[in-house]
Design an enzyme around this catalytic site. Structure first.
Site: not given
Length: 416
Positions: A95-97
């Site tokens: 998951l990206s930030q």
């Protein structure tokens, strides 16, 4: 240093000014830096911290992040990092930030009812956030990890979002000529070279947001399709993403399906397809036209739903054009992929020159004389006085090797 290590290090050096740029917080004289990531005990506190950091540009996006609990989309052994504004990686769960997702949601300019494709969809966290804004519209995602997709499907059922459909397929195996066209596309992995052809899945007037590999490195881009052959490109910021995985073996092409056509959803289909349907309906009023043998209701309710919307597309060939921010036009793919070896050499040269300018001072050279090697980096150090000139071949080889190693280490320290 290996080439790939130098390449990654150089990209982060270039991003340092943006990385440490202060963002205003609530209250006078208070600032938060990007390396001080907002972190909360739960999703509500994370969203509050992100809001104070100035991440959200609209209350609609803030409400979408507040409605979707990030902690439900990560495995249990990574729950400690679920409510931190940072990327999360655990096995195949990536998951990206959240702040980057917020930038992507704003850049996509979402509207109610638009169709969405999420490439590298993962557990569906971003898709659920987007669906809070677009509503129960057509929403597809593709990923290659089945365990991640199973988790996503369970979440869709739990959150009552059955309209989101994920498929296990490599994005580079998609049939770009027969798959559905989307109003909005998000890329969760970096595209470059032939992967830029995924832009063919973007409907005219649609927007794609994601990382792209260019000759200058990776950039988070917004691409707007002006016409069937013209794409307006805007670089938002430099990023570092994993690249799209190339298929390990030749696989059959996968077609992302259109939903069955209905009069209510007619506006979301290609214009040539709609023009063809109108032409058939117009013929039903003309005498002697074979289309008039069937009532209009039969065409609408029983036939048009089985007609593939891409049958009426014209082949584009290699005529796609990118329009850059300064108005420059060039054929798509002219950038090519970054030459990592050349990029590493240029980076080392730049760092070396910068180190010499900052930490060293060249001695003054009288006019008309050759500067030569003012820092003594090109020639080995002279032998010490009184050293033995004659030696065996083995001793000579060892001495030369030792000198070369000392010289190499000295050069490395000076350059650094």
């Amino acid at each position: 240093l290996q080439t790939r290590h130098v390449d990654v290090f150089a990209r982060y050096v270039v991003m340092l000014p943006e990385f440490f740029a202060p963002r205003p917080r609530v209250g006078p004289g208070r600032f938060v830096f990007d390396f001080q990531r907002p972190r909360g005990a739960d999703n509500a506190e994370l969203v509050r911290e992100m809001k104070e950091s100035g991440v959200f540009k609209s209350s609609e996006v803030e409400a979408a992040f507040l409605a979707i609990d990030r902690g439900q989309f990560v495995p249990r052994d990574a729950i400690d990092s679920a409510y931190e504004d940072g990327p999360l990686r655990c096995r195949n769960f990536h998951l990206s930030q959240p702040s980057l997702y917020s930038d992507a949601v704003h850049a996509l300019e979402l509207e109610l009812g638009v169709s969405v494709l999420n490439v590298g969809c993962g557990t569906g966290y971003l898709s659920c956030i987007i669906s809070e804004i677009t509503g129960p519209s057509v929403h597809h995602g593709v990923d290659v990890h089945e365990e991640v997709l199973e988790h996503a499907r369970s979440m869709f059922q739990k959150l009552n979002k059955p309209f989101i459909k994920f498929f296990r397929v490599n994005a580079l195996d998609l049939d770009l000529e027969q798959s559905m066209l989307y109003d909005r596309i998000y890329l969760g992995a970096c595209a470059g070279g032939d992967a830029k052809r995924l832009l063919d899945l973007l409907a005219v007037g649609g927007i794609l947001v994601g990382p792209f590999e260019t000759s200058q490195g990776q950039f988070f881009r917004r691409v707007r399709r002006r016409s069937e052959t013209e794409f307006e490109v805007e670089n938002l910021k430099g990023v570092q993403f994993a690249t799209l995985k190339c298929p390990t073996a030749e696989s059959p092409k996968f077609v992302l399906p259109y939903p069955a056509w209905t009069p209510e959803t007619s506006g979301s289909y290609p214009r040539r397809f709609i023009a063809a349907l109108r032409a058939v309906l117009t013929c039903t009023y003309r005498r002697g036209c074979s289309a008039g043998l069937l009532p209009r209701d039969i065409w609408i309710s029983q036939i048009f739903g089985f007609v593939h919307p891409r049958w009426f597309d014209q082949p584009l060939g290699d005529t796609r054009v990118e329009i850059l921010e300064d108005g420059t036009q060039r054929p798509m793919g002219a950038e090519g992929e970054v030459d990592r070896a050349r990029h590493a050499r240029e980076t080392l040269e730049l760092l070396a020159r910068h180190g010499l300018l900052v930490f060293g001072r060249a001695p003054a050279v009288p006019a008309g004389e050759d500067a030569g090697d003012p820092f003594g980096l090109l020639a080995p150090p002279p032998p010490a006085e009184g050293s033995q000139e004659e030696s065996s071949d083995q001793d000579s080889d060892e001495e030369v090797t030792s000198s070369a190693e000392e010289h190499s280490e000295d050069m490395y320290l000076r350059d650094t």
